[in-house]
Design a protein around this motif. Structure first.
Motif, short mmCIF file in Angstrom:
data_model
loop_
_atom_site.label_atom_id
_atom_site.label_comp_id
_atom_site.label_asym_id
_atom_site.label_seq_id
_atom_site.Cartn_x
_atom_site.Cartn_y
_atom_site.Cartn_z
N GLY A 54 -2.53 79.81 23.65
CA GLY A 54 -1.54 79.99 24.72
C GLY A 54 -0.57 78.83 24.82
O GLY A 54 0.09 78.46 23.85
N GLY B 104 0.35 83.80 27.21
CA GLY B 104 -0.88 84.52 26.88
C GLY B 104 -1.37 85.46 27.96
O GLY B 104 -2.46 86.03 27.85
N ALA C 222 2.45 89.07 15.65
CA ALA C 222 1.69 90.08 16.39
C ALA C 222 1.89 91.44 15.73
O ALA C 222 2.60 92.31 16.23
CB ALA C 222 2.13 90.11 17.85
N GLN D 82 0.58 79.53 15.51
CA GLN D 82 1.37 80.71 15.88
C GLN D 82 1.30 81.76 14.79
O GLN D 82 1.50 81.46 13.62
CB GLN D 82 2.82 80.29 16.13
N GLU E 225 0.17 88.52 31.12
CA GLU E 225 1.28 89.46 31.33
C GLU E 225 2.00 89.30 32.66
O GLU E 225 3.17 89.66 32.78
CB GLU E 225 0.75 90.89 31.20
N THR F 16 10.41 81.12 26.65
CA THR F 16 9.42 80.22 26.06
C THR F 16 9.99 78.87 25.64
O THR F 16 9.23 77.91 25.47
CB THR F 16 8.74 80.88 24.84
N ARG G 215 3.05 79.89 24.18
CA ARG G 215 3.04 81.20 24.83
C ARG G 215 2.17 81.13 26.07
O ARG G 215 1.23 80.34 26.14
CB ARG G 215 2.51 82.29 23.89
N SER H 282 5.29 87.03 18.19
CA SER H 282 4.15 86.28 17.69
C SER H 282 3.28 85.82 18.86
O SER H 282 3.72 85.77 20.00
CB SER H 282 4.61 85.07 16.87
N ASN H 283 2.05 85.46 18.53
CA ASN H 283 1.09 85.00 19.52
C ASN H 283 0.43 83.71 19.04
O ASN H 283 0.51 83.35 17.86
CB ASN H 283 -0.01 86.05 19.75
#
Length: 446
Positions: free
Chosen positions: A182, A188, A307, A304, A190, A110, A186, A177-178
């Protein structure tokens, strides 16, 4: 005339300057010591693992039904490193196996997402194949990989999206974390291919825009804004931050360097304001003050959140108002009825100044070492405290410049540098993870 002695007013700045120099010298020596300890730690662990592998004597009385699982939920920086350390340290008698559960097809690097939201042709390098070679400190087959998502935790098992229940003797939660929006923070999603398409779509949005507004003055926002303006100097780029300084959690030197980069590149900086999300319409955005700004490309680098949702059914009182999971000093979850559950990485409430990969790795180390002690019937005595090197940050400020800062809360060391590679540290990170740059071997396979 007799020579005049310096006044007290003249002496004071000299004393301050000398004190600052002394503090920086001490900081530099601590930095050298930190590096030496890090290398020593790595090599001593590797040597111990090699010795353990040579002396391994599986217990013939242990059958398949007797094997216990050490389950790790999440394989970003923290979970992946915990699995690596456990592979090198768990007893070699065949009693335990390590089960890593991760929904993503590839490791998401990331740190380079902001760059690849702007610059095209490198986006595939942000997704590193998970490789068994990363766990080479342990015997083959010790680590079992499960590509799935954990949806619920019980006191005995983790429940997967597929419906399967995997029992655990010890559990390490490293879900990270999420963010709601996105990218750039991230992906967002898979699957690697879907994530690459999202990066390409963001690149096209930036390329086709005239007025770009970035919300958030942390690292992701600063890097996205400076990359966009450096790559497209004729575009209008504005960064909006709710605090009174960009990179406000860091030292004054880094804040000043960031401001100077914004001025050099021509990025407009608006401080003490927030973007009202509901105002984003593809033409304008509205700030909390009511001011309107022309904007045909809005990039949100805020929001952010930890999770921690899967813990709600197991230990709801362990979830802090911030969404982090409360932990004890030894990183056990803060619930006395769950001594076999540990937490590390961004999801843990560990009160660190700068959550990053180094913090995640150190917490993974504490969790892994305490699990090994517990497996051996010993008290999990290792305690996590914020270390000197945890405050390190490397911040890119345009396509070819960066500042690395070491900050201990009082003094800071700054190392400005040129960045010749558009893909930043991708090549080295692939190699460090046991993958050959940039050959994608697909999803994890023994």
């Amino acid at each position: 005339m007799p020579k005049q002695l310096p006044t007290m007013a003249e002496k004071t700045p000299q004393r301050i300057t000398l004190l600052q120099r002394l503090r920086k010298a001490i900081l530099f020596l601590r930095l050298v010591g930190y590096g030496l300890r890090t290398y020593y730690n790595f090599f001593s662990r590797s040597l111990s693992a090699q010795i353990a592998n040579r002396r391994a004597t599986p217990d013939p009385s242990i059958g398949p039904s007797d094997v216990k699982n050490i389950v790790i939920v999440g394989a970003a920086f923290s979970g992946l490193y915990a699995a690596r350390l456990l592979a090198g340290a768990v007893p070699r008698n065949g009693r335990y196996r390590i089960v890593v559960i991760e929904p993503n097809s590839h490791f998401n690097f990331t740190w380079v997402f902001p760059r690849f939201c702007v610059v095209d042709g490198h986006e595939h390098k942000a997704f590193i194949p998970y490789s068994p070679d990363f766990f080479d400190m342990g015997p083959k087959g010790l680590v079992q990989w499960v590509r799935d998502r954990v949806t619920e935790l019980t006191r005995e098992s983790v429940i997967l999206r597929s419906g399967e229940a995997i029992p655990y003797e010890y559990l390490i939660i490293a879900t990270g974390s999420n963010v709601a929006d996105g990218l750039p923070s991230r992906a967002g999603v898979e699957d690697k291919e879907e994530a690459i398409e999202l990066l390409k779509a963001m690149q096209n949005r930036v390329k086709n825009a005239s007025h770009i507004v970035v919300a958030g003055g942390g690292a992701a926002g600063v890097e996205t804004a400076t990359d966009a303006k450096d790559h497209y100097p004729d575009k209008s780029v504005t960064i909006v931050h709710s605090r009174q300084a960009l990179m406000h959690r860091f030292g004054n030197g880094l804040q000043q360097g960031t401001s100077e980069a914004m001025e050099r590149l021509g990025v407009e900086v608006i401080l003490g304001e927030k973007v009202l999300p509901e105002s984003v319409d593809g033409k304008y955005i509205t700030l909390s003050s009511g001011k309107k700004i022309e904007c045909d490309c809005f990039i949100n680098c805020t929001g952010q959140k930890p999770a921690s949702g899967i813990v709600a059914s197991l230990a709801p009182n362990a979830i802090a108002p911030s969404g982090h999971i409360r932990v004890k000093p030894n990183l056990q979850i803060d619930d006395d009825s769950l001594p076999n559950v540990y937490v590390c990485g961004d999801v843990a409430q560990a009160e660190v100044r700068n959550p990053n990969s180094r913090v995640a790795a150190r917490q993974a180390e504490i969790c892994a070492d305490n699990v090994v002690r517990a497996v051996k019937g010993k008290t999990p005595k290792y305690i996590f405290t914020e270390g000197f090197g945890d405050g390190v940050i490397k911040l890119t400020l345009g396509l070819d410049r960066s500042i690395t800062q070491y900050f201990d809360g009082k003094s800071e060391l700054l190392f400005p540098a040129e960045e010749p590679d558009l893909d930043l540290m991708c090549k080295g990170t692939w190699a460090a993870m046991g993958a050959r740059p940039f050959e994608d071997t697909g999803v994890y396979s023994e």
